[in-house]
Scaffold this active site. Structure first.
Site, PDB file in Angstrom:
ATOM      1  N   GLY A   1      30.867  36.336  35.650  1.00  0.00           N
ATOM      2  CA  GLY A   1      30.642  35.032  36.278  1.00  0.00           C
ATOM      3  C   GLY A   1      31.064  33.822  35.466  1.00  0.00           C
TER       4      GLY A   1
ATOM      5  N   GLY B   1      33.997  33.850  33.839  1.00  0.00           N
ATOM      6  CA  GLY B   1      35.455  33.944  33.708  1.00  0.00           C
ATOM      7  C   GLY B   1      36.183  32.970  34.620  1.00  0.00           C
ATOM      8  N   TYR B   2      37.489  32.992  34.514  1.00  0.00           N
ATOM      9  CA  TYR B   2      38.344  32.054  35.256  1.00  0.00           C
ATOM     10  C   TYR B   2      38.141  32.185  36.770  1.00  0.00           C
ATOM     11  CZ  TYR B   2      42.541  29.611  36.731  1.00  0.00           C
ATOM     12  OH  TYR B   2      43.413  28.741  37.332  1.00  0.00           O
TER      13      TYR B   2
ATOM     14  N   GLY C   1      35.617  34.337  38.172  1.00  0.00           N
ATOM     15  CA  GLY C   1      34.203  34.544  38.435  1.00  0.00           C
ATOM     16  C   GLY C   1      33.410  33.251  38.563  1.00  0.00           C
TER      17      GLY C   1
ATOM     18  N   ARG D   1      25.541  38.817  29.662  1.00  0.00           N
ATOM     19  CA  ARG D   1      25.657  39.960  28.752  1.00  0.00           C
ATOM     20  C   ARG D   1      25.155  39.579  27.366  1.00  0.00           C
ATOM     21  NH1 ARG D   1      30.629  41.403  27.664  1.00  0.00           N
ATOM     22  NH2 ARG D   1      31.541  39.397  28.214  1.00  0.00           N
TER      23      ARG D   1
ATOM     24  N   LYS E   1      30.508  29.757  26.959  1.00  0.00           N
ATOM     25  CA  LYS E   1      30.017  30.700  27.960  1.00  0.00           C
ATOM     26  C   LYS E   1      28.544  30.405  28.264  1.00  0.00           C
ATOM     27  CE  LYS E   1      31.884  35.073  27.479  1.00  0.00           C
ATOM     28  NZ  LYS E   1      32.811  35.211  28.604  1.00  0.00           N
TER      29      LYS E   1
ATOM     30  N   LYS F   1      43.397  49.460  39.025  1.00  0.00           N
ATOM     31  CA  LYS F   1      42.663  48.976  40.197  1.00  0.00           C
ATOM     32  C   LYS F   1      42.516  50.081  41.241  1.00  0.00           C
ATOM     33  CE  LYS F   1      43.287  44.103  39.219  1.00  0.00           C
ATOM     34  NZ  LYS F   1      43.926  42.810  39.468  1.00  0.00           N
TER      35      LYS F   1
ATOM     36  N   ARG G   1      39.180  51.849  42.885  1.00  0.00           N
ATOM     37  CA  ARG G   1      39.031  52.072  44.334  1.00  0.00           C
ATOM     38  C   ARG G   1      38.622  53.509  44.633  1.00  0.00           C
ATOM     39  NH1 ARG G   1      43.462  49.072  48.189  1.00  0.00           N
ATOM     40  NH2 ARG G   1      43.205  46.962  47.356  1.00  0.00           N
TER      41      ARG G   1
ATOM     42  N   HIS H   1      55.540  42.091  37.048  1.00  0.00           N
ATOM     43  CA  HIS H   1      54.852  41.470  38.189  1.00  0.00           C
ATOM     44  C   HIS H   1      55.750  40.436  38.866  1.00  0.00           C
ATOM     45  CE1 HIS H   1      50.579  42.391  36.384  1.00  0.00           C
ATOM     46  NE2 HIS H   1      51.266  43.474  36.662  1.00  0.00           N
TER      47      HIS H   1
HETATM   48  P1  NDP Z   1      38.833  36.507  32.630  1.00  0.00           P
HETATM   49  O1  NDP Z   1      39.794  36.892  31.550  1.00  0.00           O
HETATM   50  O2  NDP Z   1      38.542  35.077  32.810  1.00  0.00           O
HETATM   51  O3  NDP Z   1      37.483  37.329  32.329  1.00  0.00           O
HETATM   52  C1  NDP Z   1      36.500  37.450  33.309  1.00  0.00           C
HETATM   53  C2  NDP Z   1      35.248  38.029  32.727  1.00  0.00           C
HETATM   54  O4  NDP Z   1      35.431  39.370  32.314  1.00  0.00           O
HETATM   55  C3  NDP Z   1      34.720  37.344  31.479  1.00  0.00           C
HETATM   56  O5  NDP Z   1      34.157  36.118  31.789  1.00  0.00           O
HETATM   57  C4  NDP Z   1      33.739  38.384  30.982  1.00  0.00           C
HETATM   58  O6  NDP Z   1      32.524  38.326  31.704  1.00  0.00           O
HETATM   59  C5  NDP Z   1      34.403  39.682  31.386  1.00  0.00           C
HETATM   60  N1  NDP Z   1      34.976  40.327  30.205  1.00  0.00           N
HETATM   61  C6  NDP Z   1      36.128  40.024  29.559  1.00  0.00           C
HETATM   62  N2  NDP Z   1      36.284  40.793  28.485  1.00  0.00           N
HETATM   63  C7  NDP Z   1      35.214  41.629  28.443  1.00  0.00           C
HETATM   64  C8  NDP Z   1      34.791  42.659  27.571  1.00  0.00           C
HETATM   65  N3  NDP Z   1      35.503  43.007  26.514  1.00  0.00           N
HETATM   66  N4  NDP Z   1      33.631  43.288  27.855  1.00  0.00           N
HETATM   67  C9  NDP Z   1      32.899  42.948  28.936  1.00  0.00           C
HETATM   68  N5  NDP Z   1      33.249  41.974  29.779  1.00  0.00           N
HETATM   69  C10 NDP Z   1      34.383  41.329  29.544  1.00  0.00           C
HETATM   70  O7  NDP Z   1      39.309  37.164  34.018  1.00  0.00           O
HETATM   71  P2  NDP Z   1      40.210  36.555  35.159  1.00  0.00           P
HETATM   72  O8  NDP Z   1      39.403  35.649  35.991  1.00  0.00           O
HETATM   73  O9  NDP Z   1      41.483  36.088  34.588  1.00  0.00           O
HETATM   74  O10 NDP Z   1      40.541  37.881  36.016  1.00  0.00           O
HETATM   75  C11 NDP Z   1      39.720  38.338  37.063  1.00  0.00           C
HETATM   76  C12 NDP Z   1      40.587  39.071  38.087  1.00  0.00           C
HETATM   77  O11 NDP Z   1      41.520  38.175  38.646  1.00  0.00           O
HETATM   78  C13 NDP Z   1      41.386  40.228  37.483  1.00  0.00           C
HETATM   79  O12 NDP Z   1      41.300  41.343  38.339  1.00  0.00           O
HETATM   80  C14 NDP Z   1      42.808  39.688  37.424  1.00  0.00           C
HETATM   81  O13 NDP Z   1      43.790  40.690  37.591  1.00  0.00           O
HETATM   82  C15 NDP Z   1      42.846  38.702  38.564  1.00  0.00           C
HETATM   83  N6  NDP Z   1      43.785  37.605  38.316  1.00  0.00           N
HETATM   84  C16 NDP Z   1      44.696  37.304  39.296  1.00  0.00           C
HETATM   85  C17 NDP Z   1      45.603  36.274  39.126  1.00  0.00           C
HETATM   86  C18 NDP Z   1      46.554  35.938  40.218  1.00  0.00           C
HETATM   87  O14 NDP Z   1      47.449  35.119  40.025  1.00  0.00           O
HETATM   88  N7  NDP Z   1      46.403  36.535  41.367  1.00  0.00           N
HETATM   89  C19 NDP Z   1      45.615  35.470  37.912  1.00  0.00           C
HETATM   90  C20 NDP Z   1      44.601  35.832  36.950  1.00  0.00           C
HETATM   91  C21 NDP Z   1      43.725  36.878  37.165  1.00  0.00           C
HETATM   92  P3  NDP Z   1      31.271  37.408  31.299  1.00  0.00           P
HETATM   93  O15 NDP Z   1      31.381  36.200  32.165  1.00  0.00           O
HETATM   94  O16 NDP Z   1      30.105  38.260  31.594  1.00  0.00           O
HETATM   95  O17 NDP Z   1      31.375  37.102  29.849  1.00  0.00           O
HETATM   96  C1  GFR Z   2      49.791  37.722  41.541  1.00  0.00           C
HETATM   97  O1  GFR Z   2      49.058  38.859  41.267  1.00  0.00           O
HETATM   98  C2  GFR Z   2      48.679  39.064  39.957  1.00  0.00           C
HETATM   99  C3  GFR Z   2      48.967  38.230  38.904  1.00  0.00           C
HETATM  100  C4  GFR Z   2      47.956  40.204  39.726  1.00  0.00           C
HETATM  101  O2  GFR Z   2      47.717  41.048  40.786  1.00  0.00           O
HETATM  102  C5  GFR Z   2      47.482  40.520  38.469  1.00  0.00           C
HETATM  103  C6  GFR Z   2      47.783  39.682  37.399  1.00  0.00           C
HETATM  104  C7  GFR Z   2      48.526  38.548  37.610  1.00  0.00           C
HETATM  105  C8  GFR Z   2      48.826  37.712  36.419  1.00  0.00           C
HETATM  106  C9  GFR Z   2      50.242  37.134  36.422  1.00  0.00           C
HETATM  107  C10 GFR Z   2      51.280  38.143  36.174  1.00  0.00           C
HETATM  108  O3  GFR Z   2      50.988  39.028  35.140  1.00  0.00           O
HETATM  109  O4  GFR Z   2      48.018  36.560  36.315  1.00  0.00           O
HETATM  110  C11 GFR Z   2      48.773  35.463  35.913  1.00  0.00           C
HETATM  111  C12 GFR Z   2      50.141  35.920  35.536  1.00  0.00           C
HETATM  112  C13 GFR Z   2      50.104  36.125  34.030  1.00  0.00           C
HETATM  113  C14 GFR Z   2      51.260  35.596  33.268  1.00  0.00           C
HETATM  114  C15 GFR Z   2      51.695  34.261  33.345  1.00  0.00           C
HETATM  115  C16 GFR Z   2      51.852  36.449  32.364  1.00  0.00           C
HETATM  116  C17 GFR Z   2      52.883  35.998  31.545  1.00  0.00           C
HETATM  117  C18 GFR Z   2      53.323  34.687  31.617  1.00  0.00           C
HETATM  118  O5  GFR Z   2      54.336  34.232  30.811  1.00  0.00           O
HETATM  119  C19 GFR Z   2      52.744  33.813  32.515  1.00  0.00           C
HETATM  120  O6  GFR Z   2      53.261  32.541  32.503  1.00  0.00           O
HETATM  121  C20 GFR Z   2      52.749  31.599  33.377  1.00  0.00           C
END
Ligand code: NDP
Ligand code: GFR
Length: 312
Positions: free
Chosen positions: A11, A13-14, A16, A35, A44, A138, A142, A270
């Protein structure tokens, strides 16, 4: 109908924190996992305290503490995981499987949302190494969910705006390019972009919705389906400046992976699937899925002009 009680894992995280915000905003009794590993992470802790001040309950449990986790899960109806997907991959997989184990044993959860929020991993069976690890893990989660018969919703959130939009889809930076922009191929492949707060809003909309039960919900609202060229044109119009355009053929882009660090190698894979193959838009949503803006027309989703304007 009573609003479900929600537990958010990850919760602070970016992603959450936006799901937590949406859960509170939509009037759910909201618990956030706190945690004990928090240690000296003052940012945090501050975030958790601000959620508490806004009405969230902080539930203490480590993902390594099965009994405490089961007890936390038993107090709610819905569990949303937004655990990290970018760093410490295999470690993260183990921790999420522990969460699924706890949900299974608790036996009371009416909906589980695993941490996906990106490309649909079920459509990425062909993905390139090393980036395919994202989708393989992932899919493993599932499988555990479905084997345990846990009611679920998978959220495919496509490209998060702050990662993809101001930088005009450039890798290695989050800021707008000043002079030149690299264009993937002809730049005409359609991509879907999502404001991160809207990801939170739609995710919480789904949790009590029978139409989302055991389905994949695609966050792919029509006005946010844009090509890289269309996105660049929006920025040029807003900024009043024209950028130099350099087109990269797909094979050259893939070859650029060599010598990069692991995270960027994953990224290149990606980006290749998104910007050359068009994996976010090259399919119709069928019976096992729904599109979020069609399910929830009342949500005024954020358009990408608005996301770009903040960077002027
Ligand atoms: P974050 O890196 O912000 O981390 C989210 C949370 O994960 C943290 O706040 C923490 O929970 C928990 N966490 C991290 N490391 C640990 C550890 N070592 N042990 C236990 N808990 C840990 O995550 P994102 O928000 O970036 O990613 C969440 C989802 O979103 C992912 O599935 C990612 O693939 C996806 N995503 C998609 C993107 C897109 O463009 N579509 C871009 C970025 C992410 P706590 O709050 O409890 O400390
Ligand atoms: C769009 O879907 C996803 C994107 C996904 O399903 C899981 C993870 C991502 C990642 C991207 C691709 O890895 O989240 C953000 C982006 C991470 C990324 C951004 C990696 C390298 C980079 O140089 C970067 O520059 C903006």
């Amino acid at each position: 109908m009573e609003k479900s009680r929600v537990l958010i894992v990850g919760g602070t995280g970016y992603t959450g924190r936006r799901i937590a915000k949406a859960s509170l905003a939509q009037g759910h009794e909201t618990s956030i996992l706190m945690r004990p590993e928090i240690g000296l992470d003052i940012d945090k802790l501050e975030m958790l305290m601000s959620f508490k001040a806004r009405g969230a309950r902080l539930v203490e449990a480590s993902l390594d503490d099965h009994r405490a986790l089961v007890a936390a899960v038993k107090q709610v109806d819905v569990v949303v995981s937004a655990m990290s997907g970018v760093h410490f991959r295999s470690h993260n997989l183990m921790l999420q499987l522990k969460l699924v184990e706890a949900v299974k044993e608790a036996g009371n959860v009416k909906r589980f949302i695993p941490s996906e929020f990106g490309m649909d991993p079920a459509r990425m069976g062909h993905a390139l190494e090393p980036g395919r690890v994202t989708f393989d893990e992932k899919m493993e989660i599932r499988r555990a969910i479905e084997e345990a018969n846990i009611p679920h919703t998978y959220i495919s959130a496509n490209c998060f705006a702050a990662y993809f939009v101001p930088n005009l889809c450039q890798m290695g930076t989050l800021l707008p390019p000043k002079e030149k922009v690299l264009i993937y191929g002809d730049g005409n492949i359609k991509v879907a972009f999502m404001n991160e707060d809207d990801v939170g809003t739609y995710t919480i909309k789904c949790i009590d919705d029978p139409r989302a039960m055991n389905k994949t919900i695609y966050l792919r609202p029509p006005e946010n389906i844009l090509s890289q060229n269309e996105l660049i044109a929006k920025w040029e119009k807003l900024s009043g400046k024209v950028l130099e355009k350099i087109h990269i053929p797909g094979d050259e882009f893939l070859a650029s992976m060599e010598g990069m660090d692991f995270a960027n190698q994953v990224g290149v894979g990606h980006y290749y699937h998104i910007f050359y193959e068009g994996c976010l838009t090259n399919f119709d949503i069928r019976d096992d899925g729904e599109e979020a803006s069609l399910l929830y027309p009342e949500v005024q989703y954020t358009r990408m002009d608005e996301c770009l304007k903040r960077y002027l």
